[in-house]
Scaffold this motif. Structure first.
Motif, PDB file in Angstrom:
ATOM      1  N   ILE A   1      29.328  52.790  47.610  1.00  0.00           N
ATOM      2  CA  ILE A   1      29.905  51.688  46.833  1.00  0.00           C
ATOM      3  C   ILE A   1      30.721  50.804  47.784  1.00  0.00           C
ATOM      4  O   ILE A   1      31.419  51.298  48.668  1.00  0.00           O
ATOM      5  CB  ILE A   1      30.793  52.250  45.699  1.00  0.00           C
ATOM      6  N   ILE A   2      30.602  49.499  47.589  1.00  0.00           N
ATOM      7  CA  ILE A   2      31.375  48.553  48.408  1.00  0.00           C
ATOM      8  C   ILE A   2      32.699  48.318  47.677  1.00  0.00           C
ATOM      9  O   ILE A   2      32.712  48.068  46.476  1.00  0.00           O
ATOM     10  CB  ILE A   2      30.599  47.221  48.547  1.00  0.00           C
ATOM     11  N   ASN A   3      33.804  48.413  48.391  1.00  0.00           N
ATOM     12  CA  ASN A   3      35.137  48.241  47.793  1.00  0.00           C
ATOM     13  C   ASN A   3      35.909  47.161  48.520  1.00  0.00           C
ATOM     14  O   ASN A   3      35.928  47.146  49.749  1.00  0.00           O
ATOM     15  CB  ASN A   3      35.936  49.544  47.939  1.00  0.00           C
ATOM     16  N   LYS A   4      36.539  46.289  47.771  1.00  0.00           N
ATOM     17  CA  LYS A   4      37.381  45.284  48.430  1.00  0.00           C
ATOM     18  C   LYS A   4      38.636  45.050  47.599  1.00  0.00           C
ATOM     19  O   LYS A   4      38.553  44.770  46.401  1.00  0.00           O
ATOM     20  CB  LYS A   4      36.611  43.965  48.570  1.00  0.00           C
TER      21      LYS A   4
ATOM     22  N   THR B   1      50.994  43.867  48.321  1.00  0.00           N
ATOM     23  CA  THR B   1      50.902  44.265  46.911  1.00  0.00           C
ATOM     24  C   THR B   1      49.456  44.076  46.433  1.00  0.00           C
ATOM     25  O   THR B   1      48.940  42.954  46.470  1.00  0.00           O
ATOM     26  CB  THR B   1      51.832  43.391  46.035  1.00  0.00           C
ATOM     27  N   PRO B   2      48.794  45.159  46.006  1.00  0.00           N
ATOM     28  CA  PRO B   2      47.403  44.975  45.551  1.00  0.00           C
ATOM     29  C   PRO B   2      47.365  44.221  44.219  1.00  0.00           C
ATOM     30  O   PRO B   2      48.105  44.563  43.293  1.00  0.00           O
ATOM     31  CB  PRO B   2      46.871  46.407  45.389  1.00  0.00           C
ATOM     32  N   ILE B   3      46.540  43.189  44.134  1.00  0.00           N
ATOM     33  CA  ILE B   3      46.408  42.418  42.888  1.00  0.00           C
ATOM     34  C   ILE B   3      45.113  42.812  42.171  1.00  0.00           C
ATOM     35  O   ILE B   3      45.128  43.073  40.986  1.00  0.00           O
ATOM     36  CB  ILE B   3      46.445  40.889  43.145  1.00  0.00           C
ATOM     37  N   TYR B   4      43.998  42.811  42.895  1.00  0.00           N
ATOM     38  CA  TYR B   4      42.757  43.273  42.254  1.00  0.00           C
ATOM     39  C   TYR B   4      41.822  43.922  43.258  1.00  0.00           C
ATOM     40  O   TYR B   4      41.922  43.703  44.461  1.00  0.00           O
ATOM     41  CB  TYR B   4      42.042  42.159  41.484  1.00  0.00           C
ATOM     42  N   GLN B   5      40.954  44.749  42.668  1.00  0.00           N
ATOM     43  CA  GLN B   5      39.995  45.502  43.474  1.00  0.00           C
ATOM     44  C   GLN B   5      38.610  45.248  42.903  1.00  0.00           C
ATOM     45  O   GLN B   5      38.433  45.217  41.682  1.00  0.00           O
ATOM     46  CB  GLN B   5      40.355  46.986  43.356  1.00  0.00           C
ATOM     47  N   VAL B   6      37.648  45.032  43.783  1.00  0.00           N
ATOM     48  CA  VAL B   6      36.256  44.839  43.346  1.00  0.00           C
ATOM     49  C   VAL B   6      35.418  45.988  43.887  1.00  0.00           C
ATOM     50  O   VAL B   6      35.528  46.345  45.065  1.00  0.00           O
ATOM     51  CB  VAL B   6      35.698  43.484  43.846  1.00  0.00           C
TER      52      VAL B   6
ATOM     53  N   THR C   1      32.329  45.626  39.468  1.00  0.00           N
ATOM     54  CA  THR C   1      33.441  45.591  38.510  1.00  0.00           C
ATOM     55  C   THR C   1      34.682  45.074  39.226  1.00  0.00           C
ATOM     56  O   THR C   1      34.910  45.368  40.402  1.00  0.00           O
ATOM     57  CB  THR C   1      33.772  46.965  37.879  1.00  0.00           C
ATOM     58  N   THR C   2      35.449  44.303  38.496  1.00  0.00           N
ATOM     59  CA  THR C   2      36.738  43.811  38.995  1.00  0.00           C
ATOM     60  C   THR C   2      37.832  44.541  38.217  1.00  0.00           C
ATOM     61  O   THR C   2      37.769  44.612  36.990  1.00  0.00           O
ATOM     62  CB  THR C   2      36.866  42.291  38.750  1.00  0.00           C
TER      63      THR C   2
END
Ligand code: M6P
Ligand code: ZN
Length: 187
Positions: free
Chosen positions: A23-26, A50-55, A71-72
């Protein structure tokens, strides 16, 4: 004849996490979102990591006719009075659309056409959003839990962030304890 049955990747509807190899994660952090939030002092006060969002994305074949699935996961929170949101983008290939499906949490999908006309759709578990071509899109988390959405889009679509350098025409803020959409002057 023994026909083998392929086990496809899976997505857990309750949280949007994929079960698949590779899975690709960003993760997008506050510090990556330069000029996105209108309260610059509040943005600077937030640690840049600070993490705001992960895809999360599945591996896809590339090329005309192929599709990405991702998925976001957008965290709850605010920068000043403005709710956490994704950067948002037009597709480089303007005619290409996208589908978002709400999995968990509550929020808004901000859509904007090339003339700068914006609209908001309510995002909640099971909501289906058909994003037409030539329409910029941004997710906004107005709730208190993670907002997760499933997205499917053509691999050839590409992202055009520069076209939104002026920002979107609407901002969603908490004012007087209410979620309010405000029109922005000069984009
Ligand atoms: C969805 C899709 C992706 C996009 C991601 C984050 O998963 O639309 O194409 O990259 O959301 O959005 P942004 O690129 O605007 O940060
Ligand atoms: Zn897109």
């Amino acid at each position: 004849m023994n026909i083998p049955v392929i086990m496809p990747p899976g997505v857990a509807f309750q949280n949007g996490h994929f079960t698949a190899e590779n899975i690709i994660n960003k993760t997008t952090h506050s510090g990556d979102l330069v000029g996105v939030f209108h309260d610059e002092a509040a943005w600077l006060a937030l640690p840049a990591n600070t993490p705001i969002y992960q895809v999360e994305m599945l591996q896809s074949a590339q090329g005309e006719g192929e599709l990405f699935v991702g998925t976001t996961h957008l965290n709850p929170g605010r920068v000043g009075d403005e709710f956490y949101m994704t950067r948002g983008h037009f597709h480089q290939r303007r005619e290409q659309g996208e589908v978002y499906i709400g999995l968990r949490g509550t929020g808004l999908l901000l859509l904007q056409d090339e003339q700068g006309k914006a609209r908001l759709e309510q995002v909640s578990t099971g909501s289906v959003h058909i994003i037409p071509g030539a329409t910029a899109h941004r997710l906004i988390n107005t709730g208190s839990e993670v907002l997760s959405t499933l997205a499917v889009w053509p691999t050839i679509a590409g992202h055009d962030y520069a076209a939104l350098a002026q920002g979107f025409a609407l901002r969603v803020v908490l004012q007087d304890d209410k979620i309010q959409a405000k029109e922005v002057q000069n984009g």
